[in-house]
Design a protein around this motif. Structure first.
Motif, mmCIF file in Angstrom:
data_model
loop_
_atom_site.group_PDB
_atom_site.id
_atom_site.type_symbol
_atom_site.label_atom_id
_atom_site.label_comp_id
_atom_site.label_asym_id
_atom_site.label_seq_id
_atom_site.Cartn_x
_atom_site.Cartn_y
_atom_site.Cartn_z
ATOM 1 N N TYR A 110 0.838 -1.196 0.000
ATOM 2 C CA TYR A 110 0.000 0.000 0.000
ATOM 3 C C TYR A 110 0.878 1.253 0.000
ATOM 4 O O TYR A 110 0.656 2.179 -0.791
ATOM 5 C CB TYR A 110 -0.919 0.006 1.217
ATOM 6 C CG TYR A 110 -1.744 1.276 1.341
ATOM 7 C CD1 TYR A 110 -2.928 1.413 0.634
ATOM 8 C CD2 TYR A 110 -1.321 2.331 2.146
ATOM 9 C CE1 TYR A 110 -3.682 2.591 0.723
ATOM 10 C CE2 TYR A 110 -2.061 3.500 2.236
ATOM 11 C CZ TYR A 110 -3.235 3.625 1.529
ATOM 12 O OH TYR A 110 -3.962 4.787 1.616
ATOM 13 N N GLU A 111 1.888 1.299 0.867
ATOM 14 C CA GLU A 111 2.761 2.472 0.963
ATOM 15 C C GLU A 111 3.476 2.745 -0.359
ATOM 16 O O GLU A 111 3.648 3.901 -0.756
ATOM 17 C CB GLU A 111 3.781 2.278 2.082
ATOM 18 C CG GLU A 111 4.745 3.439 2.272
ATOM 19 C CD GLU A 111 4.032 4.730 2.609
ATOM 20 O OE1 GLU A 111 4.246 5.723 1.885
ATOM 21 O OE2 GLU A 111 3.263 4.751 3.589
ATOM 22 N N THR A 112 3.867 1.686 -1.046
ATOM 23 C CA THR A 112 4.559 1.876 -2.325
ATOM 24 C C THR A 112 3.584 2.034 -3.495
ATOM 25 O O THR A 112 3.984 2.001 -4.657
ATOM 26 C CB THR A 112 5.515 0.692 -2.605
ATOM 27 O OG1 THR A 112 4.781 -0.534 -2.559
ATOM 28 C CG2 THR A 112 6.626 0.653 -1.558
ATOM 29 N N ASN A 113 2.295 2.180 -3.155
ATOM 30 C CA ASN A 113 1.224 2.467 -4.117
ATOM 31 C C ASN A 113 0.945 1.326 -5.092
ATOM 32 O O ASN A 113 0.440 1.544 -6.188
ATOM 33 C CB ASN A 113 1.527 3.747 -4.907
ATOM 34 C CG ASN A 113 0.250 4.450 -5.364
ATOM 35 O OD1 ASN A 113 -0.762 4.424 -4.664
ATOM 36 N ND2 ASN A 113 0.284 5.053 -6.531
ATOM 37 N N GLN A 114 1.267 0.109 -4.676
ATOM 38 C CA GLN A 114 0.910 -1.073 -5.473
ATOM 39 C C GLN A 114 -0.406 -1.614 -4.899
ATOM 40 O O GLN A 114 -0.436 -2.618 -4.186
ATOM 41 C CB GLN A 114 2.027 -2.106 -5.400
ATOM 42 C CG GLN A 114 3.356 -1.585 -5.938
ATOM 43 C CD GLN A 114 4.474 -2.596 -5.819
ATOM 44 O OE1 GLN A 114 4.492 -3.599 -6.528
ATOM 45 N NE2 GLN A 114 5.409 -2.341 -4.909
ATOM 46 N N TYR A 119 8.133 5.575 -0.812
ATOM 47 C CA TYR A 119 7.032 5.854 0.108
ATOM 48 C C TYR A 119 6.090 6.881 -0.532
ATOM 49 O O TYR A 119 6.105 8.057 -0.223
ATOM 50 C CB TYR A 119 7.582 6.377 1.446
ATOM 51 C CG TYR A 119 7.827 5.273 2.463
ATOM 52 C CD1 TYR A 119 8.369 4.049 2.066
ATOM 53 C CD2 TYR A 119 7.527 5.443 3.810
ATOM 54 C CE1 TYR A 119 8.608 3.038 2.975
ATOM 55 C CE2 TYR A 119 7.763 4.439 4.734
ATOM 56 C CZ TYR A 119 8.298 3.240 4.306
ATOM 57 O OH TYR A 119 8.536 2.235 5.208
ATOM 58 N N PHE A 120 5.240 6.391 -1.436
ATOM 59 C CA PHE A 120 4.337 7.266 -2.180
ATOM 60 C C PHE A 120 3.126 7.699 -1.351
ATOM 61 O O PHE A 120 2.730 8.856 -1.379
ATOM 62 C CB PHE A 120 3.851 6.562 -3.459
ATOM 63 C CG PHE A 120 4.912 6.446 -4.522
ATOM 64 C CD1 PHE A 120 5.307 7.556 -5.249
ATOM 65 C CD2 PHE A 120 5.493 5.223 -4.809
ATOM 66 C CE1 PHE A 120 6.281 7.449 -6.231
ATOM 67 C CE2 PHE A 120 6.469 5.105 -5.785
ATOM 68 C CZ PHE A 120 6.867 6.225 -6.505
ATOM 69 N N ARG A 121 2.502 6.727 -0.632
ATOM 70 C CA ARG A 121 1.238 7.047 0.027
ATOM 71 C C ARG A 121 1.419 8.068 1.143
ATOM 72 O O ARG A 121 0.459 8.755 1.503
ATOM 73 C CB ARG A 121 0.586 5.786 0.598
ATOM 74 C CG ARG A 121 0.124 4.735 -0.376
ATOM 75 C CD ARG A 121 -0.751 5.165 -1.493
ATOM 76 N NE ARG A 121 -1.812 6.104 -1.211
ATOM 77 C CZ ARG A 121 -2.631 6.603 -2.136
ATOM 78 N NH1 ARG A 121 -2.483 6.251 -3.412
ATOM 79 N NH2 ARG A 121 -3.564 7.446 -1.821
ATOM 80 N N SER A 122 2.618 8.193 1.700
ATOM 81 C CA SER A 122 2.850 9.210 2.727
ATOM 82 C C SER A 122 2.581 10.603 2.162
ATOM 83 O O SER A 122 2.173 11.509 2.894
ATOM 84 C CB SER A 122 4.292 9.132 3.242
ATOM 85 O OG SER A 122 4.485 7.954 3.991
ATOM 86 N N PHE A 123 2.797 10.785 0.865
ATOM 87 C CA PHE A 123 2.474 12.048 0.204
ATOM 88 C C PHE A 123 1.022 12.056 -0.262
ATOM 89 O O PHE A 123 0.292 13.031 -0.061
ATOM 90 C CB PHE A 123 3.386 12.260 -1.010
ATOM 91 C CG PHE A 123 4.804 12.604 -0.665
ATOM 92 C CD1 PHE A 123 5.232 13.924 -0.637
ATOM 93 C CD2 PHE A 123 5.726 11.607 -0.371
ATOM 94 C CE1 PHE A 123 6.539 14.247 -0.321
ATOM 95 C CE2 PHE A 123 7.037 11.919 -0.059
ATOM 96 C CZ PHE A 123 7.449 13.235 -0.026
ATOM 97 N N LEU A 124 0.612 10.954 -0.926
ATOM 98 C CA LEU A 124 -0.696 10.932 -1.575
ATOM 99 C C LEU A 124 -1.859 10.941 -0.591
ATOM 100 O O LEU A 124 -2.974 11.307 -0.960
ATOM 101 C CB LEU A 124 -0.793 9.706 -2.488
ATOM 102 C CG LEU A 124 0.213 9.657 -3.645
ATOM 103 C CD1 LEU A 124 0.171 8.305 -4.347
ATOM 104 C CD2 LEU A 124 -0.055 10.790 -4.632
ATOM 105 N N ASP A 125 -1.625 10.522 0.654
ATOM 106 C CA ASP A 125 -2.699 10.470 1.649
ATOM 107 C C ASP A 125 -2.781 11.742 2.487
ATOM 108 O O ASP A 125 -3.324 11.721 3.598
ATOM 109 C CB ASP A 125 -2.514 9.262 2.576
ATOM 110 C CG ASP A 125 -2.834 7.952 1.878
ATOM 111 O OD1 ASP A 125 -3.404 7.992 0.773
ATOM 112 O OD2 ASP A 125 -2.515 6.885 2.430
ATOM 113 N N GLN A 126 -2.255 12.864 1.974
ATOM 114 C CA GLN A 126 -2.267 14.111 2.753
ATOM 115 C C GLN A 126 -3.559 14.915 2.580
ATOM 116 O O GLN A 126 -3.658 16.040 3.073
ATOM 117 C CB GLN A 126 -1.064 14.972 2.385
ATOM 118 C CG GLN A 126 0.252 14.420 2.870
ATOM 119 C CD GLN A 126 0.282 14.225 4.370
ATOM 120 O OE1 GLN A 126 -0.089 15.129 5.123
ATOM 121 N NE2 GLN A 126 0.693 13.058 4.804
#
Length: 893
Positions: A589-593, A772-779
């Motif tokens: 999930y964190e790596t947006n897969q 770590y994509f979702r740390s940005f995308l979930d803002q």
């Protein structure tokens, strides 16, 4: 799939058909014609060949097409308990496909079992299975519990077209048969249908019993027995015995075969009395057994040739039925078994049951051993066996089975056994049954160490560590651990469970670097001691630390290695492998897969559901809610987070209560409901302005986001800089990424662009190498304008982020949540209605004829479900809902 060895596997075995089976073509044709119906019901008194008929018909269906599948469950009086019945039903279905019922099993561990949800889950699994499947429940007459009938009715009503249920019973069950008849969903065969015709009687006597009789004698036997198969067998045995003894007039017995004589008399005169003394003795020594085998019968009868006797009795058709094709297990016809046990003195029955218990215990069948101990009234022996096998079963993750067994014991007996009370409290607590666990855990706290053995003291101290950890009382937890460790040193023990609990305490206190080393040591010890449960606990927690530290590769290797170790040669996973799948899903999930995350999560949730422990399920549900939200399914997002809150409340562990509150608050913030977010944060009772505790990290991050949303940038900065200091001290790069993103947002809103770029660059430098994509995308906001300020640090990573943000241009509008109404009980709805009319607690109590204390208890539950602290906040929230909607929700119209 092989079911767990701790269950009575012989309950799932199809009985073996006799070699000279009488083919009942008319009844088989009727069954074939009804193969598309939802239910086949075969009911008649004992001895009418019900099970044999269904067994023969099903075998012909399975032989005709390998795609057809069937399960068989032989029920007994002990199965007349909803949890036990549905557990065995699911286990029998898993002989068809191992994936059926995994989620349904987890629902059986809740205090109030939602049997409609259990049935719904099974229906969905059977629908997904797609292949034709036949589900046989034999001896359903033992079932009387209304909840079982209700759950089965729901299952029958909603069965997919590929599934059919076959009930075999001595009487018509209390199911809505009339409705099934009206809708042509039922095939019925009763006593009149099952009676043998004169032709079938002749075939039975000749082919099955080996008797060649004239038509007149066959007609006499048919008239006297009225086509009752057991009566035919008794008559035939009597005639055959007389012929063997030299009688030339075998019709003498037939003429004397009077319908008003009881079955018991015939069994006595025409079966038992005709046997040699050694066979008589064998019958009376083994009659108490549910299932027979040669070695087991040797033990009870005190002989060495039981296997030969069993084969002889099977071949001579002496009311013995072979189970399966191996020739190892048998059972007596229930009519015959009932007759035989009536001939045995009660004290002798108890003595034989104790022998059976001992044999099963020595042969690695503790479920049977405990069953016979209970039957003999030997509670002390049942407890002894339980206590002996408890550690080994816990190591294997057999927590569901343990709870089922221990719950059979009277609570008074458990309280009187400190070790059993300790383990019962621990098992219930881990399963999320906090209310039921509380009295046992209180008992543990009151145990005087000198009154129990050192080994039991050690267990008690470790459970006390868990109790204090769950309350956030980490200093006290460490004091109890020292007491347990002192015993370990004195006795030279090196138990991995102690290491796991110590590692857990280090993690909760925020000593993550020490916790990493400790968990790694625990995993090594767990493998040495083959303690799968402690290894699973450690893998889950260590993977979580690695994730927050930004060590994604280490976390992935850890989880994949654990899953590989718990996968057999056929590719089947041990249920505890779910403890690796769920953290792995979080990493994807964190790596947006996201597709991979969903697949791993589904597998993990199915697996851990069979273990019945709450913590991994909560973690999995949180990720499930995030995936629902990304798919735009707000209803299921709220519903799932509501379940998370309830599960955390049942578990009553401060860490999970914090996580549940933080996730619900995060959702409200995403939706723009600032006041609702504040209510969730305030519901924890934690002073986030003046308190910093590593345990509350999720709340601190959410609080910082809330402060930014309220444009309270200075206070947000203070919270974030405090988090930054701690994260740097513990190498928590995953946390630092989130902190730096929020600091960049904060300074951007303050128009401090150098600081904005500084922190954004630091976030990107940490996140890009580990994706770590979702740390940005979930803002919750489009960060693309900020990211455009720094595209040089990691161009490919930043470009991917900007592209992802541009895919989502429509953000959900703020709404007022009303989902909590779904979870109100009828009494809670009444109380909330009276609150809305400004009634005091005393007035509500008088109106509903309850005490003021009970009223307060109900109000506390209502406020928790609404995410508010008091009456005023509850009414404020309700005022945002249209009056007609409130009436609809409260069923007041």
């Amino acid at each position: 799939m092989e079911t767990s060895g701790q269950f009575l596997n012989t309950k799932f075995i199809f009985p073996t058909l006799p070699n000279n089976l009488v083919l009942r073509e008319n009844l088989t044709r009727r069954l074939n014609e009804g193969s598309s119906k939802k239910l086949i019901l075969v009911y008649a008194p004992a001895g009418y060949g019900k099970s044999t008929l269904v067994n023969a018909w099903l075998r012909s269906i399975l032989d005709s097409n390998s795609q057809n599948k069937a399960s068989w469950l032989s029920l007994s009086q002990q199965d007349d308990d909803p949890a036990i019945f549905f557990t065995y039903l699911i286990k029998s279905l898993q002989t068809i496909d191992r994936n059926i019922g995994n989620w349904a099993l987890s629902l059986l561990h809740t205090p109030e079992i939602p049997f409609e949800a259990v049935s719904t889950s099974l229906i969905n699994n059977l629908t997904a299975f797609k292949l034709p499947c036949y589900i046989v429940l034999d001896d359903y007459h033992w079932i009387s519990h209304d909840i079982i009938h209700t759950g089965l009715t729901y299952l029958i009503d909603h069965l997919p077209p590929n599934a059919q249920i076959i009930l075999i019973s001595r009487e018509a069950p209390p199911l809505p048969l009339y409705r099934l008849r009206v809708y042509d969903d039922l095939v019925e065969l009763d006593q009149q249908d099952l009676k043998f015709s004169i032709t079938e009687t002749g075939s039975f006597l000749k082919d099955f019993m080996g008797l060649i009789l004239n038509d007149e004698l066959i007609q006499v036997i048919q008239n006297k027995t009225e086509g009752w198969v057991a009566g035919l067998q008794i008559a035939a045995l009597s005639i055959r015995n007389k012929m063997r003894n030299g009688s030339k007039n075998p019709d003498i017995f037939s003429i004397r075969f009077e319908a008003n004589k009881t079955t018991k008399e015939y069994f006595y005169q025409e079966v038992l009395q005709q046997q040699p003394e050694d066979i008589k003795r064998f019958f009376l020594k083994t009659a108490i057994l549910d299932r027979l085998s040669g070695p087991l019968c040797n033990e009870l009868a005190g002989i060495q040739n039981s296997a030969e006797i069993l084969q002889h009795l099977t071949q001579s058709n002496s009311f013995l039925i072979q189970l399966g094709d191996t020739g190892e297990w048998f059972r007596y016809h229930p009519l015959f078994a009932g007759f035989l046990t009536s001939q045995i003195d009660p004290d002798e029955i108890a003595a034989l049951q104790r022998k059976a218990s001992r044999w099963h215990e020595l042969n690695g069948m503790p479920a049977d051993a405990i069953h016979y101990a209970f039957a003999a009234g030997d509670i002390d022996n049942a407890i002894r066996i339980l206590v002996e096998i408890l550690p080994d079963l816990i190591k294997k993750g057999e927590t569901t089975l343990l709870l089922n067994w221990v719950k059979k014991l009277p609570p008074k007996v458990i309280y009187e056994n400190p070790y059993l009370a300790t383990m019962m409290g621990w098992l219930l607590y881990q399963s999320g049954e906090g209310t039921q666990a509380a009295p046992y855990l209180m008992t543990v706290e009151q145990i005087k160490p000198d009154s129990i053995s050192l080994h039991h003291q050690w267990y008690c101290f470790l459970v006390m560590v868990e109790i204090h950890n769950s309350k956030g009382q980490l200093k006290e937890a460490m004091e109890y651990f020292e007491k347990a460790e002192e015993i370990s040193r004195r006795m030279n023990w090196r138990e991995c469970s102690a290491y796991e609990i110590y590692s857990e305490t280090l993690r909760l206190t925020g000593k993550y670097q020490q916790a990493i080393q400790s968990f790694q040591e625990t995993i090594r010890f767990s493998r040495e001691q083959n303690n799968l449960l402690m290894e699973a606990f450690s893998v889950q927690h260590l993977a979580g630390i690695f994730y927050q530290n930004g060590q994604i590769a280490d976390a992935q290797i850890l989880c994949e290695d654990f899953i590989g170790r718990l996968t057999d040669e056929n590719g089947n996973y041990h249920p505890l492998a779910g403890y690796g799948f769920i953290p792995l899903a979080c990493l994807y999930y964190e790596t947006n897969q996201l597709e991979l995350a969903g697949q791993y999560l589904e597998t993990g949730m199915q697996l851990v559901s069979t273990v019945g422990l709450m913590k991994p399920l909560i973690r999995g549900k949180i990720l499930q809610a995030k995936l629902f939200f990304l798919n735009g399914d707000l209803e299921n997002t709220r519903r799932t987070l509501s379940m998370v809150q309830d599960m955390a409340h049942d578990l009553n562990h401060v860490e999970y209560l914090v996580v549940a509150a933080a996730e619900n608050a995060e959702l409200e913030l995403r939706m723009g409901n600032i006041s609702a977010c504040e209510r969730w944060l305030n519901s924890t009772g934690i002073d986030l302005d003046n308190t910093f505790d590593p345990l509350y990290e999720p709340l601190h991050l959410t609080y910082a986001r809330l402060l930014i949303a309220k444009q309270d940038h200075c206070d947000a900065e203070k919270v974030l800089l405090r988090l930054e200091e701690f994260a740097i001290s513990q190498n928590r790069n995953g946390t630092l990424i989130k902190v730096y993103i929020l600091l960049a947002r904060c300074y951007h809103l303050l128009e401090n662009f150098p600081s904005t770029r500084h922190y954004l660059e630091r976030a990107i430098r940490l996140a890009a190498p580990i994706h770590y994509f979702r740390s940005f995308l979930d803002q919750y906001i489009d960060l693309a304008p900020l990211l455009a300020m720094d595209q040089e640090t990691a161009p490919s990573f930043v470009k991917t982020l900007i592209n992802e943000f541009t895919k989502t241009t429509d953000y959900p509008q703020p709404i007022v949540s009303t989902d909590f109404f779904i979870r109100f009980s009828e009494r809670e709805r009444e109380i909330l209605h009276l609150v809305m009319e400004n009634n005091s607690n005393k007035e509500i109590a008088n109106h509903l004829f309850i005490t003021v204390g009970t009223t307060k208890w109900y109000l506390n539950n209502i406020f928790k479900k609404m995410g508010v602290k008091n009456r005023k906040e509850a009414i404020d929230l309700l005022e945002k809902i249209r009056p007609e909607k409130i009436s609809e929700y409260l069923n007041l119209t």
